[in-house]
Write an enzyme that holds these catalytic residues in place. Structure first.
Site, mmCIF file in Angstrom:
data_model
loop_
_atom_site.group_PDB
_atom_site.id
_atom_site.type_symbol
_atom_site.label_atom_id
_atom_site.label_comp_id
_atom_site.label_asym_id
_atom_site.label_seq_id
_atom_site.Cartn_x
_atom_site.Cartn_y
_atom_site.Cartn_z
ATOM 1 N N ASP A 1 33.565 35.902 37.339
ATOM 2 C CA ASP A 1 33.673 37.198 38.025
ATOM 3 C C ASP A 1 34.131 38.247 37.009
ATOM 4 O O ASP A 1 35.278 38.698 37.040
ATOM 5 C CB ASP A 1 34.684 37.055 39.186
ATOM 6 C CG ASP A 1 34.846 38.328 39.979
ATOM 7 O OD1 ASP A 1 34.043 39.264 39.804
ATOM 8 O OD2 ASP A 1 35.792 38.401 40.794
ATOM 9 N N CYS B 1 30.061 42.784 40.080
ATOM 10 C CA CYS B 1 30.197 44.084 40.751
ATOM 11 C C CYS B 1 29.244 45.097 40.126
ATOM 12 O O CYS B 1 29.399 46.295 40.328
ATOM 13 C CB CYS B 1 31.646 44.571 40.720
ATOM 14 S SG CYS B 1 32.303 44.716 39.069
HETATM 15 N N1 SAH Z 1 38.193 36.915 40.086
HETATM 16 C C1 SAH Z 1 39.268 37.841 40.269
HETATM 17 C C2 SAH Z 1 39.342 38.949 39.229
HETATM 18 C C3 SAH Z 1 38.058 39.630 38.836
HETATM 19 S S1 SAH Z 1 38.240 41.119 37.871
HETATM 20 C C4 SAH Z 1 39.261 38.394 41.681
HETATM 21 O O1 SAH Z 1 38.312 38.205 42.447
HETATM 22 O O2 SAH Z 1 40.245 39.037 42.072
HETATM 23 C C5 SAH Z 1 37.908 40.595 36.262
HETATM 24 C C6 SAH Z 1 39.097 39.955 35.555
HETATM 25 O O3 SAH Z 1 38.623 39.537 34.261
HETATM 26 C C7 SAH Z 1 40.288 40.871 35.303
HETATM 27 O O4 SAH Z 1 41.454 40.269 35.843
HETATM 28 C C8 SAH Z 1 40.378 40.945 33.758
HETATM 29 O O5 SAH Z 1 41.711 41.006 33.286
HETATM 30 C C9 SAH Z 1 39.704 39.644 33.343
HETATM 31 N N2 SAH Z 1 39.112 39.582 31.995
HETATM 32 C C10 SAH Z 1 38.460 40.563 31.317
HETATM 33 N N3 SAH Z 1 37.973 40.100 30.156
HETATM 34 C C11 SAH Z 1 38.312 38.787 30.073
HETATM 35 C C12 SAH Z 1 38.078 37.755 29.105
HETATM 36 N N4 SAH Z 1 37.411 38.009 27.986
HETATM 37 N N5 SAH Z 1 38.546 36.509 29.360
HETATM 38 C C13 SAH Z 1 39.240 36.258 30.507
HETATM 39 N N6 SAH Z 1 39.479 37.193 31.461
HETATM 40 C C14 SAH Z 1 39.048 38.438 31.244
#
Ligand code: SAH
Length: 407
Positions: A331, A358
């Site tokens: 996600d 999204c």
């Molecule tokens: N699945 C969760 C959050 C989705 S938003 C939900 O439904 O609430 C996307 C998330 O990806 C954010 O929390 C952001 O901090 C994280 N993120 C962004 N780049 C990333 C990376 N390279 N590795 C791990 N997480 C990451």
């Protein structure tokens, strides 16, 4: 024609009302950059969103379902943010006009939670009455930068985050007491200190001024702690629709190793936990990982653990250790994933991938990378999480092609 033409909506106390009573017109439509959809009907908005999904991922997917729309497409945002500024001698709170740094004062936004909007008005009045300075982006002077209100849709807990340019906060205690007095529904107040010249709303430091410093919400029967800086979906009702689709797409039987990549505070992985053998959540933001660990404990979930790391790097290490995953749920943020992530995911040889996106544009690009790795997209379920905006969420299932199984 009204936005909700021909549909009856249940609001306040379950009373059925006609669309003409509830269709709310927006006074800021052409000024504020937040919504891109004008005064069209909700049905038309959903049809356009479906078309956008078809245009971007149609060539990869076998089935694209209709967009699952909201029951009541107003005031759905559980997170409301406003920036402070000055207009002549007046202190204003609102949002930047699209592509500018001109603040459009907002009072009654039809997509924001109404209680949160009212709290923001009170905070603005208190800044006036306590004669606090609002921050000026050009000079870097002044104190009050932003306010962020988050609400747990099912717990009704409310967090107010006051973002200041320095840690000194004159009349802090009186300010907090007055705010609590005006809004006893507030359960926690946090001061966030953002000293940087940046477009990011939040700085790194938080000081809890009242209450526990976080709020909780309940999704699909599980309780989640949400800290000021942790990502949390802005539309709680539709998040549950989305997660149910993701769980269905994962097709779990109770034995699988599931990776929840880009897991935030761990919500998707935890909602899948009951149907999986074990779950590994991977997330970059350390505050979110702390929330995720706390949340797993509070919900008594034992076969789940969380790693604070870049998802690509961690999956690459797993593969180097000879580990595998049965299902990968991902996600990513609006910018989508990366080719390196897709390669790392494929190296764990999952039987299926559930992509929660999204942004249909970046989803389309990423499905192309998955195709190169032998993963074909099947069914897609668009879900409307962001009424009045052009954004649409999609759950898309991918499966490993038969011929590449021997790999
Ligand atoms: N699945 C969760 C959050 C989705 S938003 C939900 O439904 O609430 C996307 C998330 O990806 C954010 O929390 C952001 O901090 C994280 N993120 C962004 N780049 C990333 C990376 N390279 N590795 C791990 N997480 C990451």
């Amino acid at each position: 024609m009204g936005r909700l033409s021909g549909i009856n909506y249940k609001i306040g106390g379950g009373k059925i009302v006609e669309q003409k009573e509830v269709a709310e017109k927006c006074p800021y439509v052409k000024k504020c950059g937040a919504c891109q959809i004008g005064e069209k009907s909700y049905e038309d908005e959903l049809a356009e969103k479906k078309q956008r999904v078809v245009d971007n991922i149609g060539k990869y997917c076998s089935v694209i379902n209709d967009v699952a729309g909201m029951y009541y497409p107003y005031h759905y945002r559980n997170k409301v943010h406003a920036v402070f500024g000055r207009r002549k001698d007046e202190i204003i709170a609102g949002t930047y006009a699209e592509g500018t740094h001109t603040i459009v004062p907002i009072k009654d936004c039809r997509i924001e939670d109404a209680q949160a909007s009212a709290i923001i008005q009170t905070v603005t009045e208190l800044i006036r009455s306590f004669k606090l300075w609002v921050y000026n982006e050009d000079t870097g002077r002044g104190l009050m930068r932003h306010v962020l209100v988050r609400k747990g849709a099912s717990t009704r807990q409310i967090m107010v985050v006051l973002v200041t340019a320095s840690s000194e906060f004159p009349h802090k205690n009186q300010f907090v007491n007055k705010l609590k007095e005006c809004h006893p529904e507030i359960t926690t107040i946090v001061q966030n200190i953002n000293e940087k010249t940046t477009t990011m709303v939040l700085g790194d430091r938080n000081k809890t001024l009242y209450g526990p410093g976080y709020i909780e919400d309940v999704l699909l029967g599980l309780r989640f702690r949400i800290s000021p800086g942790s990502f949390y979906q802005v539309n709680s009702a539709q998040t549950q629709v989305l997660y149910k689709k993701a769980i269905q797409a994962a097709g779990l039987t109770g034995t699988e190793t599931v990776i929840d990549a880009y897991c935030g505070i761990g919500t998707i992985g935890m909602c899948m936990h009951a149907k999986a053998g074990r779950v590994v959540g991977i997330e970059l933001n350390e505050q979110a990982v702390r929330d995720a660990k706390f949340n797993a404990k509070q919900n008594n979930l034992e076969h789940i653990h969380f790693i604070a790391a870049d998802a690509t790097e961690y999956m690459t290490q797993m593969s180097q250790r000879g580990e595998r995953a049965d299902v990968i749920v991902m996600d990513p943020p609006r910018s989508g994933s990366t080719e390196a992530f897709v390669k790392a995911a494929a190296s764990l040889r999952p039987r299926s991938v559930v992509y929660v996106s999204c942004n249909p544009e970046t989803l389309g690009r990423d499905l192309g990378w998955f195709a190169k790795e032998g993963y074909v997209a099947g069914e897609a379920w668009p879900v409307d999480m962001f009424g009045f905006t052009a954004n649409v969420e999609v759950v898309c299932s991918l499966h490993k092609k038969e011929s590449s199984k021997k790999k």
